[in-house]
Scaffold this motif. Structure first.
Motif, mmCIF file in Angstrom:
data_model
loop_
_atom_site.group_PDB
_atom_site.id
_atom_site.type_symbol
_atom_site.label_atom_id
_atom_site.label_comp_id
_atom_site.label_asym_id
_atom_site.label_seq_id
_atom_site.Cartn_x
_atom_site.Cartn_y
_atom_site.Cartn_z
ATOM 1 N N GLU A 1 -11.043 4.728 -0.317
ATOM 2 C CA GLU A 1 -11.774 3.829 -1.223
ATOM 3 C C GLU A 1 -11.126 2.452 -1.363
ATOM 4 N N LEU A 2 -9.820 2.413 -1.535
ATOM 5 C CA LEU A 2 -9.142 1.150 -1.823
ATOM 6 C C LEU A 2 -8.713 0.384 -0.569
ATOM 7 N N LEU A 3 -8.381 1.114 0.499
ATOM 8 C CA LEU A 3 -7.842 0.461 1.696
ATOM 9 C C LEU A 3 -8.762 0.538 2.906
ATOM 10 N N ALA B 1 0.884 -1.169 0.000
ATOM 11 C CA ALA B 1 0.000 0.000 0.000
ATOM 12 C C ALA B 1 0.921 1.218 0.000
ATOM 13 N N PHE C 1 -1.289 -1.684 -4.054
ATOM 14 C CA PHE C 1 -2.233 -0.565 -4.063
ATOM 15 C C PHE C 1 -1.414 0.719 -4.109
ATOM 16 N N ALA D 1 -8.205 7.816 -2.363
ATOM 17 C CA ALA D 1 -7.796 6.459 -2.739
ATOM 18 C C ALA D 1 -7.499 5.616 -1.498
ATOM 19 N N LYS D 2 -6.892 6.236 -0.488
ATOM 20 C CA LYS D 2 -6.623 5.522 0.766
ATOM 21 C C LYS D 2 -7.934 5.037 1.377
ATOM 22 N N ARG E 1 -7.961 -6.346 2.253
ATOM 23 C CA ARG E 1 -8.536 -6.214 0.908
ATOM 24 C C ARG E 1 -7.729 -6.961 -0.152
ATOM 25 N N SER E 2 -6.981 -7.950 0.309
ATOM 26 C CA SER E 2 -6.212 -8.804 -0.600
ATOM 27 C C SER E 2 -6.245 -10.223 -0.036
ATOM 28 N N THR F 1 -2.043 4.337 -3.497
ATOM 29 C CA THR F 1 -3.094 5.195 -2.930
ATOM 30 C C THR F 1 -2.499 6.568 -2.620
#
Length: 164
Positions: free
Chosen positions: A61-63, A25, A51, A58-59, A91-92, A53
């Motif tokens: 939404e994605l993490l 990340a 990721f 993005a931090k 998330r992985s 981010t």
């Protein structure tokens, strides 16, 4: 001092031995750590995903880093680095993550958080550790030093043997 490629080789061997996968990340390094990992042939056996981010959105939404956390402590903070590391694992399909957030410059620094301020975090099977560093140099040097420290820090934290 070992080369980054040497560190990646050590990470690869250790993760393969543990039968674990790594995810990254990254904020200030913009995917550099993931790129260093995937430069090694066969990395798909131990590297799961990266990721990037860069933006606060993005931090979140994605993490899954909460906006409130970013608002309260700032994107470059212990709390956000830890949340990034945890979010990357959740998330992985990886058991291990590296997260970095910092100010690579030349602008963006402040008295409290000067250029070169970086928070690194590692999540290993749900256990998170973080560390603050202040790297000297220009943007490229700070980003390189961050990637190196992130990989070196992971090696220090990875167990040598599988636990049951």
């Amino acid at each position: 001092m070992a080369m980054v490629t040497d560190l990646v080789s050590v990470v690869a061997l250790r993760l393969l031995h543990l039968d674990w996968k790594l995810t990254t990340a990254e904020s200030c390094t913009g995917g550099m750590i993931a790129a260093k990992c995937t430069d090694l042939s066969g990395s798909s056996a131990w590297f799961e995903r990266g990721f990037v981010t860069y933006a606060n959105e993005a931090k979140s939404e994605l993490l899954g880093v909460s906006d409130a956390l970013i608002l309260k402590y700032g994107a470059v903070s212990d709390a956000v680095a830890r949340a990034m590391a945890l979010g990357a694992c959740y998330r992985s399909k990886a058991q291990v993550s590296i997260a970095v957030t910092g100010i690579a410059g030349p602008g963006g620094g402040s008295h409290e958080k000067p250029v070169g301020t970086v928070w690194l975090a590692w999540c290993i099977q749900g256990v998170v550790d973080a560390e603050w560093r202040l790297f000297p140099g220009d943007r490229a040097q700070i980003r390189q030093a961050t990637a190196y420290a992130a990989l070196e820090g992971l090696i220090k934290r990875l167990p040598n043997e599988k636990s049951d």
